[in-house]
Design a protein around this motif. Structure first.
Motif, PDB file in Angstrom:
ATOM      1  N   LYS A 126     -27.627  19.901  40.519  1.00 48.82           N
ATOM      2  CA  LYS A 126     -28.363  20.531  41.616  1.00 48.82           C
ATOM      3  C   LYS A 126     -27.447  21.315  42.541  1.00 48.82           C
ATOM      4  CE  LYS A 126     -31.775  19.925  45.158  1.00 48.82           C
ATOM      5  NZ  LYS A 126     -32.547  19.060  45.972  1.00 48.82           N
ATOM      6  N   GLN A 127     -26.171  20.925  42.667  1.00 46.10           N
ATOM      7  CA  GLN A 127     -25.241  21.611  43.557  1.00 46.10           C
ATOM      8  C   GLN A 127     -25.146  23.091  43.227  1.00 46.10           C
ATOM      9  OE1 GLN A 127     -24.741  18.809  41.936  1.00 46.10           O
ATOM     10  NE2 GLN A 127     -23.342  17.450  42.976  1.00 46.10           N
ATOM     11  N   TYR A 128     -25.395  23.470  41.979  1.00 46.91           N
ATOM     12  CA  TYR A 128     -25.347  24.874  41.584  1.00 46.91           C
ATOM     13  C   TYR A 128     -26.390  25.704  42.329  1.00 46.91           C
ATOM     14  CZ  TYR A 128     -22.559  23.355  37.542  1.00 46.91           C
ATOM     15  OH  TYR A 128     -21.602  22.831  36.726  1.00 46.91           O
ATOM     16  N   TYR A 129     -27.429  25.039  42.826  1.00 49.36           N
ATOM     17  CA  TYR A 129     -28.540  25.743  43.456  1.00 49.36           C
ATOM     18  C   TYR A 129     -28.659  25.432  44.937  1.00 49.36           C
ATOM     19  CZ  TYR A 129     -29.275  26.437  38.608  1.00 49.36           C
ATOM     20  OH  TYR A 129     -29.046  26.760  37.313  1.00 49.36           O
ATOM     21  N   GLY A 130     -27.553  25.022  45.556  1.00 47.25           N
ATOM     22  CA  GLY A 130     -27.516  24.828  46.995  1.00 47.25           C
ATOM     23  C   GLY A 130     -28.090  23.533  47.497  1.00 47.25           C
ATOM     24  N   GLY A 131     -28.179  22.504  46.627  1.00 48.40           N
ATOM     25  CA  GLY A 131     -28.766  21.265  47.081  1.00 48.40           C
ATOM     26  C   GLY A 131     -27.825  20.174  47.321  1.00 48.40           C
ATOM     27  N   PHE A 153     -37.465  31.206  40.742  1.00 50.08           N
ATOM     28  CA  PHE A 153     -37.997  29.851  40.640  1.00 50.08           C
ATOM     29  C   PHE A 153     -37.178  28.861  41.461  1.00 50.08           C
ATOM     30  CE2 PHE A 153     -40.394  31.559  37.128  1.00 50.08           C
ATOM     31  CZ  PHE A 153     -41.583  30.857  37.201  1.00 50.08           C
ATOM     32  N   THR A 154     -35.887  29.161  41.726  1.00 46.77           N
ATOM     33  CA  THR A 154     -35.090  28.251  42.550  1.00 46.77           C
ATOM     34  C   THR A 154     -35.642  28.160  43.965  1.00 46.77           C
ATOM     35  OG1 THR A 154     -33.494  29.992  43.089  1.00 46.77           O
ATOM     36  CG2 THR A 154     -32.966  28.569  41.220  1.00 46.77           C
ATOM     37  N   LEU A 155     -36.335  29.192  44.414  1.00 48.49           N
ATOM     38  CA  LEU A 155     -36.930  29.169  45.746  1.00 48.49           C
ATOM     39  C   LEU A 155     -38.090  28.191  45.850  1.00 48.49           C
ATOM     40  CD1 LEU A 155     -36.915  32.997  46.498  1.00 48.49           C
ATOM     41  CD2 LEU A 155     -35.250  31.280  47.260  1.00 48.49           C
ATOM     42  N   ILE A 156     -38.703  27.857  44.712  1.00 48.68           N
ATOM     43  CA  ILE A 156     -39.794  26.877  44.719  1.00 48.68           C
ATOM     44  C   ILE A 156     -39.366  25.544  44.104  1.00 48.68           C
ATOM     45  CG2 ILE A 156     -41.635  28.592  44.780  1.00 48.68           C
ATOM     46  CD1 ILE A 156     -42.046  28.087  41.774  1.00 48.68           C
ATOM     47  N   GLY A 157     -38.051  25.372  43.934  1.00 45.15           N
ATOM     48  CA  GLY A 157     -37.536  24.077  43.502  1.00 45.15           C
ATOM     49  C   GLY A 157     -37.418  23.849  42.017  1.00 45.15           C
ATOM     50  N   LYS A 158     -37.378  24.919  41.230  1.00 48.53           N
ATOM     51  CA  LYS A 158     -37.212  24.772  39.784  1.00 48.53           C
ATOM     52  C   LYS A 158     -35.952  25.498  39.331  1.00 48.53           C
ATOM     53  CE  LYS A 158     -41.940  24.182  38.244  1.00 48.53           C
ATOM     54  NZ  LYS A 158     -42.908  24.567  37.237  1.00 48.53           N
ATOM     55  N   THR A 159     -35.423  25.068  38.197  1.00 47.30           N
ATOM     56  CA  THR A 159     -34.265  25.756  37.622  1.00 47.30           C
ATOM     57  C   THR A 159     -34.713  27.080  37.013  1.00 47.30           C
ATOM     58  OG1 THR A 159     -34.529  24.785  35.420  1.00 47.30           O
ATOM     59  CG2 THR A 159     -33.140  23.578  36.981  1.00 47.30           C
ATOM     60  N   PRO A 160     -33.779  28.004  36.830  1.00 51.84           N
ATOM     61  CA  PRO A 160     -34.111  29.174  36.013  1.00 51.84           C
ATOM     62  C   PRO A 160     -34.450  28.698  34.593  1.00 51.84           C
ATOM     63  CG  PRO A 160     -32.068  29.509  37.194  1.00 51.84           C
ATOM     64  CD  PRO A 160     -32.431  28.069  37.361  1.00 51.84           C
ATOM     65  N   LYS A 161     -35.093  29.546  33.825  1.00 48.46           N
ATOM     66  CA  LYS A 161     -35.439  29.175  32.450  1.00 48.46           C
ATOM     67  C   LYS A 161     -34.161  28.982  31.641  1.00 48.46           C
ATOM     68  CE  LYS A 161     -38.516  30.330  28.703  1.00 48.46           C
ATOM     69  NZ  LYS A 161     -39.528  31.263  28.233  1.00 48.46           N
ATOM     70  N   GLU A 183     -35.449  18.620  42.119  1.00 46.86           N
ATOM     71  CA  GLU A 183     -35.586  17.256  42.624  1.00 46.86           C
ATOM     72  C   GLU A 183     -35.336  16.237  41.514  1.00 46.86           C
ATOM     73  OE1 GLU A 183     -39.494  14.996  43.848  1.00 46.86           O
ATOM     74  OE2 GLU A 183     -38.843  16.333  45.467  1.00 46.86           O
ATOM     75  N   ASP A 184     -35.800  16.522  40.305  1.00 45.01           N
ATOM     76  CA  ASP A 184     -35.570  15.619  39.172  1.00 45.01           C
ATOM     77  C   ASP A 184     -34.084  15.524  38.847  1.00 45.01           C
ATOM     78  OD1 ASP A 184     -38.251  15.051  38.931  1.00 45.01           O
ATOM     79  OD2 ASP A 184     -38.596  16.490  37.316  1.00 45.01           O
ATOM     80  N   ILE A 185     -33.384  16.644  38.937  1.00 47.33           N
ATOM     81  CA  ILE A 185     -31.946  16.634  38.670  1.00 47.33           C
ATOM     82  C   ILE A 185     -31.248  15.733  39.683  1.00 47.33           C
ATOM     83  CG2 ILE A 185     -29.846  18.032  38.575  1.00 47.33           C
ATOM     84  CD1 ILE A 185     -31.672  20.384  37.734  1.00 47.33           C
TER      85      ILE A 185
END
Length: 71
Positions: A66-71, A15-23, A42-44
């Motif tokens: 968001k930094q946790y997911y490369g943003g 889901f991170t590939l489509i811009g969402k956090t893991p569950k 994006e909300d984060i």
């Protein structure tokens, strides 16, 4: 705003590939009801790192960035 209790989330999901956090799952600090879901990265970035309890509707602050997911 309350702080989410017993917060759990995997470190990666497709889901991170489509811009969402893991569950993630957490317990509401007000009513102790377990909640789960995903939010947009994006909300984060916009400072909306909270999730509304599905039972009592209180907003619970989630300990994610968001930094946790490369943003």
């Amino acid at each position: 705003m309350l702080r989410a209790q017993n917060f759990k989330m995997s470190s990666f999901s497709l889901f991170t590939l489509i811009g969402k956090t893991p569950k993630f799952t957490f317990n509401c600090q007000k009513c102790n009801t377990e909640n789960s879901g995903r939010i947009m990265l994006e909300d984060i970035e916009l400072g909306k790192n909270y999730f509304e309890c599905k039972h009592c509707k209180e907003k619970n602050l989630l300990p994610i960035r968001k930094q946790y997911y490369g943003g």
